[in-house]
Write a protein that holds these residues in place. Structure first.
Motif, PDB file in Angstrom:
ATOM      1  N   GLN A 208       0.844  -1.198   0.000  1.00 10.10           N
ATOM      2  CA  GLN A 208       0.000   0.000   0.000  1.00 10.10           C
ATOM      3  C   GLN A 208       0.877   1.245   0.000  1.00 10.10           C
ATOM      4  O   GLN A 208       1.968   1.242   0.590  1.00 10.10           O
ATOM      5  N   GLU A 209       0.370   2.269  -0.663  1.00 11.32           N
ATOM      6  CA  GLU A 209       1.104   3.539  -0.699  1.00 11.32           C
ATOM      7  C   GLU A 209       0.338   4.599   0.071  1.00 11.32           C
ATOM      8  O   GLU A 209      -0.896   4.593   0.092  1.00 11.32           O
ATOM      9  N   PHE A 210       1.076   5.535   0.640  1.00 12.81           N
ATOM     10  CA  PHE A 210       0.503   6.709   1.294  1.00 12.81           C
ATOM     11  C   PHE A 210       0.782   7.902   0.382  1.00 12.81           C
ATOM     12  O   PHE A 210       1.933   8.105  -0.022  1.00 12.81           O
ATOM     13  N   ILE A 413       0.988  12.521  -4.322  1.00 16.30           N
ATOM     14  CA  ILE A 413       2.456  12.421  -4.251  1.00 16.30           C
ATOM     15  C   ILE A 413       2.748  11.252  -3.329  1.00 16.30           C
ATOM     16  O   ILE A 413       2.364  11.275  -2.153  1.00 16.30           O
ATOM     17  N   GLU A 414       3.434  10.238  -3.851  1.00 11.25           N
ATOM     18  CA  GLU A 414       3.709   9.050  -3.031  1.00 11.25           C
ATOM     19  C   GLU A 414       4.750   9.397  -1.979  1.00 11.25           C
ATOM     20  O   GLU A 414       5.899   9.674  -2.302  1.00 11.25           O
ATOM     21  N   VAL A 415       4.332   9.384  -0.710  1.00 11.97           N
ATOM     22  CA  VAL A 415       5.278   9.726   0.351  1.00 11.97           C
ATOM     23  C   VAL A 415       5.664   8.511   1.184  1.00 11.97           C
ATOM     24  O   VAL A 415       6.679   8.524   1.871  1.00 11.97           O
ATOM     25  N   GLY A 416       4.858   7.464   1.132  1.00 14.35           N
ATOM     26  CA  GLY A 416       5.213   6.267   1.895  1.00 14.35           C
ATOM     27  C   GLY A 416       4.738   5.027   1.171  1.00 14.35           C
ATOM     28  O   GLY A 416       3.808   5.090   0.346  1.00 14.35           O
ATOM     29  N   HIS A 417       5.416   3.918   1.447  1.00 18.29           N
ATOM     30  CA  HIS A 417       5.067   2.679   0.757  1.00 18.29           C
ATOM     31  C   HIS A 417       5.368   1.525   1.697  1.00 18.29           C
ATOM     32  O   HIS A 417       6.467   1.433   2.227  1.00 18.29           O
ATOM     33  N   ILE A 418       4.386   0.661   1.941  1.00 21.54           N
ATOM     34  CA  ILE A 418       4.650  -0.492   2.806  1.00 21.54           C
ATOM     35  C   ILE A 418       4.422  -1.783   2.021  1.00 21.54           C
ATOM     36  O   ILE A 418       3.488  -1.882   1.216  1.00 21.54           O
TER      37      ILE A 418
END
Ligand code: ATP
Ligand code: MG
Length: 578
Positions: A208-210, A413-418
């Motif tokens: 998942q992306e934030f 804007i993709e700031v996090g990715h798990i």
């Protein structure tokens, strides 16, 4: 910090290579300076914002049991060969030789290094679970660095890794990280969305992306109105009402007809008086890992109104990079015709049919002869396909895959990715432990990134106006900006210095503009730098026993008695909940 002692150099004009507001503003404020494509120095003000954000990240991760370490940026080829990523990462991995002619690279991500680290220490299930993180510089040789820190070649990332004894535990670690990320972006006060995402070259099967929402965001997100579904368009399943209509038309006989000068789907739609949705186009790509050596052409059939989703296609063809479209010459060598007159009939290459085409009847395709098309085309009567697949880009207005309404489109804007990784890396690198029965098992892994430098800029992309930046209190370089309007007036200057000292004692960061400049210059700079609370101290106000407070975000002004200014500001500060 007093301006006279600080390193702050603002510019009147935006740099010519800056396209988006946050990039323009950060350069104008002297907060970042470029030394080469995608490589920047973070000026002292920027560094303060970055450090504050890092501390939020650190606090939230430590709260959930994640432990900090620091890994090297320079890494040996041998480690990357263990997972075959020395090749798979392509040119994004910057490689070089040292004086002994050995191959090294700059760390673009640290799965290999961390897996090597823990495999030397973790022996038993009793050593698990473990979560480790670092905040460090990464280097990726991006093809098109742009937008300042948004897509840098060198950038700061927080990367975390989890190690568990089974999938169930690993998914708990993933969930814990998901919760920490939510708290981190909430503390920033950012408007963000979490979406299902592609795992890219990292591997694994859940991610998942934030995203911080912003017009200039490079990513396209599709979200259901009730919030029960959200995906990056890269992985969003496509489904619309039209494709589900089963036509009962009889299959008419196949016919060739002349289409001189009709090259595009739009030309054809106009000439045939049909909508682009009712036409079928054929796109040609190379399924080769090395198109210079062998072309391995494949055809993709889509409705004229649809676009190929390059990530779905990359995953379908099991490639490392997005597949290349064949050029005109290559299309001719495969079909015998120019791209505008090509179709699936009679071709001897794999053809994949998008599910949007599956229910169509009696449609038109290129005849693989210049200026000719077939009409009344039907599958499987007239041509064969490998498979019917979901290969198109989903779009706003399409059906939500869970059946709940229609999709709405956002830019992010993709700031996090798990990622949940499973055992991809631990198997490749032999990272194992002894389970309760004394049996050797591969470690279950997860990896989790936050683009620190990108996030700080994204916050400005979401919070600015025509005059400048609007920092949220949580990461503002300074929380209070004191504009001392008459620095030569001893009384006013003494009051400003007193306020400055008292606020600093209370732990409220402040910037005191003590320059010998006109008020207009000071206000302009204060707007540009965008600290949350401005205090205006000037001779006239002081004579009336007053000071003015202005909130940058709302523009709200209030006059406060001089003798209560410190307590009013510290009350305001407490209300911010930082
Ligand atoms: P993108 O799709 O934007 O290229 P990515 O999916 O390759 O990013 P990840 O490997 O998921 O990136 O890296 C974790 C985080 O690091 C990303 O979510 C992003 O916030 C940040 N990041 C990645 N590449 C860059 C870059 N070139 N410049 C700044 N930040 C980056
Ligand atoms: Mg990513």
């Amino acid at each position: 910090m007093k301006w006279s002692k600080a390193y702050i150099f603002t510019l009147k004009d935006s740099p010519s290579d800056a396209e988006i507001p946050s990039h323009k503003l950060l350069v104008r404020a002297g907060m970042i300076r470029k030394i080469g494509q995608g490589v920047h120095t973070y000026g002292p003000l920027m560094l303060r914002a970055i450090r504050k954000f890092e501390n939020i990240v650190r606090e939230e991760l430590e709260k959930s049991g994640c432990i900090e370490l620091l890994m090297p940026i320079v890494q040996p080829k041998e480690l990357w060969e263990e997972t075959d990523r020395w090749n798979k990462m392509g040119k994004g991995l910057l490689k070089f030789k040292n004086r002994l002619n050995q191959d090294w690279c700059l760390g673009a991500t640290h799965e290999e290094v961390i897996t090597d680290f823990v495999r030397k220490d973790i022996k038993s299930y009793r050593d698990l679970p473990i979560q480790l993180f670092q905040i460090a510089t990464k280097y990726r040789d991006e093809i098109r660095p742009r937008f300042g820190l948004m897509r840098g070649r060198e950038f700061i990332m927080k990367d975390a890794y989890s190690f568990d004894m089974d999938k169930e535990q690993a998914l708990l670690a993933y969930q814990k990280m998901f919760d920490s990320y939510n708290r981190i972006f909430q503390r920033l006060g950012a408007d963000f969305r979490v979406v299902n995402a592609d795992s890219g070259n990292i591997g694994g099967d859940q991610s998942q992306e934030f995203h911080i929402l912003a017009e200039s965001g490079e990513d396209h997100l599709l979200v259901s109105e009730d919030g029960s579904f959200a995906a990056n368009v890269e992985v969003c399943p496509a489904s619309d009402e039209d494709e589900n209509i089963k036509l009962s038309d009889e299959e008419a006989p196949l016919e060739v007809f002349d289409t001189p000068g009709l090259k595009t789907i739009a030309d054809l739609a106009k000439a045939l008086k049909k909508s682009e949705k009712q036409l079928v186009k054929t796109m040609f790509y190379s399924a080769s890992k090395d198109p210079q050596k062998d072309l391995k052409p494949v055809g993709i059939l889509l409705r004229g109104s649809d676009e190929v989703n390059p990530i779905k296609l990359k995953n379908l063809l099991d490639l490392n990079d997005e597949p290349l479209m064949l050029n005109e010459k290559e299309v001719r060598s495969v079909t015998g015709a120019n791209p505008g007159s090509c179709g699936p009939i009679g071709l001897n290459i794999p053809i994949y049919m998008d599910k949007g085409v599956a229910n169509l009847k009696n449609y038109t395709v290129g005849a693989n002869k210049d200026d000719k098309h077939y009409k009344n085309v039907n599958h499987p009567r007239d041509f064969k396909t490998e498979r019917v697949v979901d290969i198109r880009l989903a779009k706003e207005g399409d059906l939500v895959p869970n059946g709940k309404g229609k999709l709405k489109s956002y830019r992010g804007i993709e700031v996090g990715h798990i990622f949940y990784l499973g055992t991809v890396y631990s198997k490749a690198m032999n990272a194992s432990f002894l389970d309760k029965n004394g049996k050797s098992q591969s470690l279950e892994m997860g990896c989790y990134g936050i683009g620190i430098s990108r996030t700080v800029q994204a916050v400005i992309e979401q919070n600015h106006d025509k005059d400048g930046m609007i920092w949220p209190v949580a990461i503002a370089p300074y929380v209070v900006h004191i504009c001392l309007l008459d620095p030569k007036d001893e009384k006013v200057s003494a009051l400003a210095n007193q306020l400055y000292d008292e606020l600093n004692k209370l732990g409220i960061d402040c910037l005191l503009d003590d320059r010998d400049e006109r008020p207009g210059v000071k206000f302009k700079d204060a707007d540009l730098l965008g600290m949350p609370l401005r205090v205006i101290l000037g001779g006239r106000g002081v004579a009336n026993g007053e000071v003015e407070l202005v909130e940058r975000k709302t523009g709200e002004k209030r006059s406060v008695a001089l003798n209560s200014m410190t307590s009013v500001i510290s009350d305001w500060w407490r209300q911010q909940g930082i």
